[in-house]
Design a protein around this motif. Structure first.
Motif, PDB file in Angstrom:
ATOM      1  N   LYS A 187       7.569  96.752  32.573  1.00  0.00           N
ATOM      2  CA  LYS A 187       7.013  95.692  31.702  1.00  0.00           C
ATOM      3  C   LYS A 187       7.679  94.514  31.521  1.00  0.00           C
ATOM      4  CE  LYS A 187       8.539  98.228  27.687  1.00  0.00           C
ATOM      5  NZ  LYS A 187       9.164  99.639  28.483  1.00  0.00           N
ATOM      6  N   ASN A 188       7.005  93.478  30.869  1.00  0.00           N
ATOM      7  CA  ASN A 188       7.992  92.076  30.525  1.00  0.00           C
ATOM      8  C   ASN A 188       8.906  92.424  29.676  1.00  0.00           C
ATOM      9  OD1 ASN A 188       6.635  90.032  32.322  1.00  0.00           O
ATOM     10  ND2 ASN A 188       4.878  90.404  31.104  1.00  0.00           N
ATOM     11  N   LEU A 191       9.710  88.602  24.653  1.00  0.00           N
ATOM     12  CA  LEU A 191       8.780  87.490  24.710  1.00  0.00           C
ATOM     13  C   LEU A 191       8.776  86.952  23.105  1.00  0.00           C
ATOM     14  CD1 LEU A 191       7.099  86.457  27.275  1.00  0.00           C
ATOM     15  CD2 LEU A 191       5.254  87.931  26.296  1.00  0.00           C
ATOM     16  N   LEU A 195       4.029  83.489  21.918  1.00  0.00           N
ATOM     17  CA  LEU A 195       3.445  83.419  23.644  1.00  0.00           C
ATOM     18  C   LEU A 195       2.899  85.022  23.872  1.00  0.00           C
ATOM     19  CD1 LEU A 195       6.520  82.270  25.534  1.00  0.00           C
ATOM     20  CD2 LEU A 195       4.693  80.949  24.758  1.00  0.00           C
ATOM     21  N   LEU A 211       4.851  76.798  27.676  1.00  0.00           N
ATOM     22  CA  LEU A 211       6.114  76.991  28.499  1.00  0.00           C
ATOM     23  C   LEU A 211       6.433  75.675  28.719  1.00  0.00           C
ATOM     24  CD1 LEU A 211       4.986  79.771  30.916  1.00  0.00           C
ATOM     25  CD2 LEU A 211       6.803  80.005  28.916  1.00  0.00           C
ATOM     26  N   GLY A 225      11.427  72.432  39.560  1.00  0.00           N
ATOM     27  CA  GLY A 225      11.365  73.750  40.063  1.00  0.00           C
ATOM     28  C   GLY A 225      10.004  74.771  39.886  1.00  0.00           C
ATOM     29  N   ARG A 226      10.405  75.933  39.504  1.00  0.00           N
ATOM     30  CA  ARG A 226       9.144  76.697  39.159  1.00  0.00           C
ATOM     31  C   ARG A 226       8.109  75.993  38.026  1.00  0.00           C
ATOM     32  NH1 ARG A 226       9.734  82.416  37.044  1.00  0.00           N
ATOM     33  NH2 ARG A 226       7.847  82.732  38.272  1.00  0.00           N
ATOM     34  N   SER A 227       7.157  75.780  38.343  1.00  0.00           N
ATOM     35  CA  SER A 227       6.068  74.989  37.094  1.00  0.00           C
ATOM     36  C   SER A 227       5.672  75.967  36.147  1.00  0.00           C
ATOM     37  CB  SER A 227       5.044  74.759  38.043  1.00  0.00           C
ATOM     38  OG  SER A 227       4.085  75.689  38.427  1.00  0.00           O
ATOM     39  N   GLU A 230       3.152  78.501  37.080  1.00  0.00           N
ATOM     40  CA  GLU A 230       3.731  79.519  38.056  1.00  0.00           C
ATOM     41  C   GLU A 230       4.165  80.560  37.034  1.00  0.00           C
ATOM     42  OE1 GLU A 230       5.973  76.953  40.880  1.00  0.00           O
ATOM     43  OE2 GLU A 230       6.396  79.162  41.609  1.00  0.00           O
ATOM     44  N   ILE A 231       5.064  80.444  36.140  1.00  0.00           N
ATOM     45  CA  ILE A 231       5.661  81.309  35.237  1.00  0.00           C
ATOM     46  C   ILE A 231       4.420  81.918  34.407  1.00  0.00           C
ATOM     47  CG2 ILE A 231       7.232  81.570  33.234  1.00  0.00           C
ATOM     48  CD1 ILE A 231       8.646  79.024  34.276  1.00  0.00           C
ATOM     49  N   ARG A 233       1.228  82.199  35.183  1.00  0.00           N
ATOM     50  CA  ARG A 233       0.537  83.314  36.064  1.00  0.00           C
ATOM     51  C   ARG A 233       1.461  84.711  36.185  1.00  0.00           C
ATOM     52  NH1 ARG A 233      -0.182  80.312  40.857  1.00  0.00           N
ATOM     53  NH2 ARG A 233      -1.083  78.646  39.357  1.00  0.00           N
ATOM     54  N   ARG A 234       2.576  84.595  36.458  1.00  0.00           N
ATOM     55  CA  ARG A 234       3.393  85.864  36.646  1.00  0.00           C
ATOM     56  C   ARG A 234       3.418  86.540  35.523  1.00  0.00           C
ATOM     57  NH1 ARG A 234       8.382  87.852  37.622  1.00  0.00           N
ATOM     58  NH2 ARG A 234       8.300  89.474  39.049  1.00  0.00           N
ATOM     59  N   LEU A 235       3.638  86.062  34.476  1.00  0.00           N
ATOM     60  CA  LEU A 235       3.799  86.980  33.216  1.00  0.00           C
ATOM     61  C   LEU A 235       2.664  87.713  32.988  1.00  0.00           C
ATOM     62  CD1 LEU A 235       5.350  84.210  30.383  1.00  0.00           C
ATOM     63  CD2 LEU A 235       6.064  86.523  30.875  1.00  0.00           C
ATOM     64  N   LYS A 238       2.243  90.491  35.537  1.00  0.00           N
ATOM     65  CA  LYS A 238       3.091  91.424  35.340  1.00  0.00           C
ATOM     66  C   LYS A 238       2.421  92.318  34.029  1.00  0.00           C
ATOM     67  CE  LYS A 238       7.617  91.708  34.895  1.00  0.00           C
ATOM     68  NZ  LYS A 238       9.134  91.388  34.365  1.00  0.00           N
TER      69      LYS A 238
ATOM     70  N   TYR B 124       8.640  81.563  45.942  1.00  0.00           N
ATOM     71  CA  TYR B 124       9.018  80.149  45.830  1.00  0.00           C
ATOM     72  C   TYR B 124       8.941  79.564  46.948  1.00  0.00           C
ATOM     73  CZ  TYR B 124      11.944  76.503  43.837  1.00  0.00           C
ATOM     74  OH  TYR B 124      12.318  75.295  43.400  1.00  0.00           O
ATOM     75  N   ASP B 174      17.954  75.864  40.719  1.00  0.00           N
ATOM     76  CA  ASP B 174      17.249  76.569  39.980  1.00  0.00           C
ATOM     77  C   ASP B 174      17.682  77.664  39.049  1.00  0.00           C
ATOM     78  OD1 ASP B 174      14.472  75.622  41.131  1.00  0.00           O
ATOM     79  OD2 ASP B 174      15.624  76.320  42.587  1.00  0.00           O
TER      80      ASP B 174
END
Lengths: 376, 232
Positions: A187-188, A191, A195, A211, A225-227, A230-231, A233-235, A238, B124, B174
């Motif tokens: 799990k995450n 948080l 959020l 974010l 870097g990571r947009s 991206e974060i 979507r992955r949250l 997950k 990435y 990063d």
């Protein structure tokens, strides 16, 4: 071009591989280092000879041929299909023993008939060994990344897990620990409250906006870097995965699959039986596998000892299908005499505009010389 | 035969190393001239004290050009390949505590373990066409931890010569691998340590070289210091 340190059979071998419809190319010894580190990963750094030029560009002594041969092909904008042969020194750092080795091989680029090209690569590799060591007892281990990925898809695993497991193909330890992880839930982590609801609602846009504010507070540039998306979507991904568990039945099927190790001639039947027993459809991956088995038979190397091992692979993400290596049964400590495989993603990763399929092999000449001497 | 014992040449590490020696009955007579990097032990002409920077001590122990030294375990493991074959840790000295850790931006709420980082690194490259960048002074430790322990291959190390914790905000990397003792610098830079991201719990150690010409003498001196440590 090979110099006096090359094994005595080097010129005969060069003649053999270039007679197999392949252009013998000369690749500079000093190469930009990034192309190797980008493709093979940072782990390679301690095994290559690195230096810098005056502008700070990282250079290295050629650690292998496949990448520069493919780069050369892209830069020349050469027409496909095209076959390249090479023979020369490669340089690797090792704690013991020498640092300079001769390698020879063929890279076959752009042949759309993959089954035929795969079989040809195997036949060329084995013929190269047989030139020097006609009597050595050999075993060729053959694996297939595409079959493994098809099994993962047929198990009905979520995409995220499929990608994770596919990356560990050929690395038994990592695969095992991943499977253990997947049998329990993930799990995450922590948080913030504001959020939590956005994640629960799968509100990607809202989450990304929140974010982005956090990133600005932290002084991070959202574009660097990571947009935030991206974060976000992955949250959400997950959170959805946390409720899925790998069913015991799927786990057992995967273990059965990974234990398959049979002569290539009977491998198609084994895979058919396996997929029928589990009601899997392995689709085009299995068709391709069977076409390759037929092509291998037609290439006239069926008297050679070729074994399909379902768990055999290489954990490098440019390999896409066939992987193989040939060992000498009398010299197990020597490792692979030849390693080869299909790398349909490599040329795109190196900057080719069109997708160009490729398959190739390289021979370690020092090991070949050793088994030739021992078999004599 | 004399034994060369290398000590850190400045700061708290130097003070604390001298205290440990004094506890073991080895009083170092400091040279009058601060620029002199050699010293003697009161009443013992068989020990040569040499003041060096902590990372030089690690390197010289590896070569065997000093017999014993006081330096951080992080520097030993970073400076020497196959450290355990070349040197031996004789005693942990209880000061100079620092953890070498993997830290990522706090806002990466989806990343709390190395397994998460593995996913993120693979994605990435596909998304950005380049590898995830790690700023660090600890090239070897990072490489061992990521590649060998966790099977993560797709990353790039960006060598950092100072203020590593600022690299994510400045856009030069990063994530980071760095030492932390209280975590406050990381926090101030909006970074968090991964749950399984502690690479090494380091502290100052008494270290002997396996290439010493006088192993018996080294063992005796190490034992004397160990005994003093054990008695507090």
């Amino acid at each position: 071009m090979t110099g006096s340190r090359a094994p005595a059979f080097a010129s005969d071998l060069a003649a053999l591989i270039s007679a197999r419809d392949a252009e013998l190319v000369d690749i500079p010894v000093i190469q930009p280092a990034d192309q190797f580190l980008d493709m093979a990963g940072e782990d390679l750094r301690r095994r290559i000879f690195l230096t810098e030029n005056e502008n700070g560009q990282s250079l290295c002594l050629r650690p292998e041929f496949t990448i520069p041969v493919c780069r050369n092909h892209i830069e020349l904008n050469a027409a496909t299909p095209k076959r390249y042969a090479y023979l020369g020194e490669v340089f690797r750092q090792r704690r013991e023993g020498g640092n300079e080795f001769f390698q020879a091989g063929i890279e076959d680029l752009g042949d759309a008939n993959r089954a035929r090209a795969d079989a040809r690569s195997l036949a060329d590799a084995i013929a190269s060994i047989r030139l020097v060591a006609p009597k050595a007892e050999l075993e060729t281990l053959l694996g297939d990344q595409a079959i493994f990925e098809a099994v993962l898809a047929a198990l009905g695993l979520p995409r995220g897990w499929q990608k994770k497991l596919a990356r560990a193909f050929g690395n038994p330890g990592q695969l095992k620990s991943l499977l253990a992880d997947l049998s329990s839930s993930q799990k995450n982590g922590f948080l913030p409250d504001r959020l939590t609801a956005l994640v629960a609602d799968s509100d990607e846009a809202g989450l990304a906006a929140a974010l982005e504010e956090d990133m600005q507070v932290a002084g991070l540039s959202p574009g660097a870097g990571r947009s935030p998306h991206e974060i976000a979507r992955r949250l959400i991904e997950k959170a959805n995965l946390a409720s899925v568990k790998l069913p015991a039945q799927a786990f057992a099927a995967l273990e059965t699959f990974l234990a398959i190790r049979v002569p290539l001639q009977t491998a198609s039947t084994h895979l058919r039986n396996f997929s029928r027993a589990n009601e899997f459809d392995l689709g085009p991956a299995l068709d391709q596998f069977e076409a390759r088995v037929v092509a291998v038979r037609e290439a006239g190397i069926e008297q050679e000892n070729i074994v399909y091992d379902a768990a055999f692979g290489r954990p490098l993400d440019y390999y896409t299908g066939l992987v193989y290596e040939t060992r000498a049964l009398a010299n197990p400590d020597l490792g692979a005499i030849v390693g080869g495989g299909r790398y349909d993603r490599l040329l795109t990763m190196l900057g080719a505009v069109d997708s160009i399929p490729g398959v190739g092999f390289s021979i370690w000449l020092d090991r070949l010389e050793k088994i030739a001497g021992d078999a004599r | 035969m004399t034994i060369t014992l290398a000590l850190p040449s400045k700061g708290r590490l130097k003070e604390q190393a001298l205290e440990v020696l004094e506890k073991a009955g080895l009083k170092v007579i400091l040279p009058k001239d601060q620029r002199n990097y050699r010293a003697q032990v009161e009443g013992d002409s068989k020990i040569d004290i040499l003041f060096l920077s902590a990372s030089e001590i690690a390197r010289e122990l590896g070569y065997g050009s000093v017999d014993l030294g006081v330096t951080g375990e992080d520097l030993i493991r970073e400076t020497l390949s196959a450290a355990d074959e070349r040197v031996q840790i004789e005693a942990r000295l209880g000061f100079g505590h620092a953890d070498v850790v993997v830290a990522v931006p706090e806002v990466w709420y989806d990343v709390s373990t190395m397994a998460d980082l593995d996913d993120v690194a693979a994605e990435y490259r596909q998304r950005h066409g380049r590898r995830l960048r790690i700023a660090t002074k600890y090239w070897r430790l990072t490489q061992q931890f990521f590649s060998q322990m966790h099977g993560i291959q797709v990353y790039r190390i960006v060598e950092s010569l100072g203020a590593t914790e600022g690299a994510p905000a400045s856009g030069s990397a990063d994530i980071i691998v760095d030492i932390t003792s209280t975590g406050s610098t990381l926090q101030a830079n909006h970074l968090k340590v991964l749950e399984d991201g502690i690479i090494l719990k380091s502290e100052a150690c008494l270290v002997s070289s396996r290439r010493s010409a006088d192993p018996a003498g080294v063992a005796a001196l190490a034992q004397r210091i160990q005994a003093a440590m054990a008695h507090g």
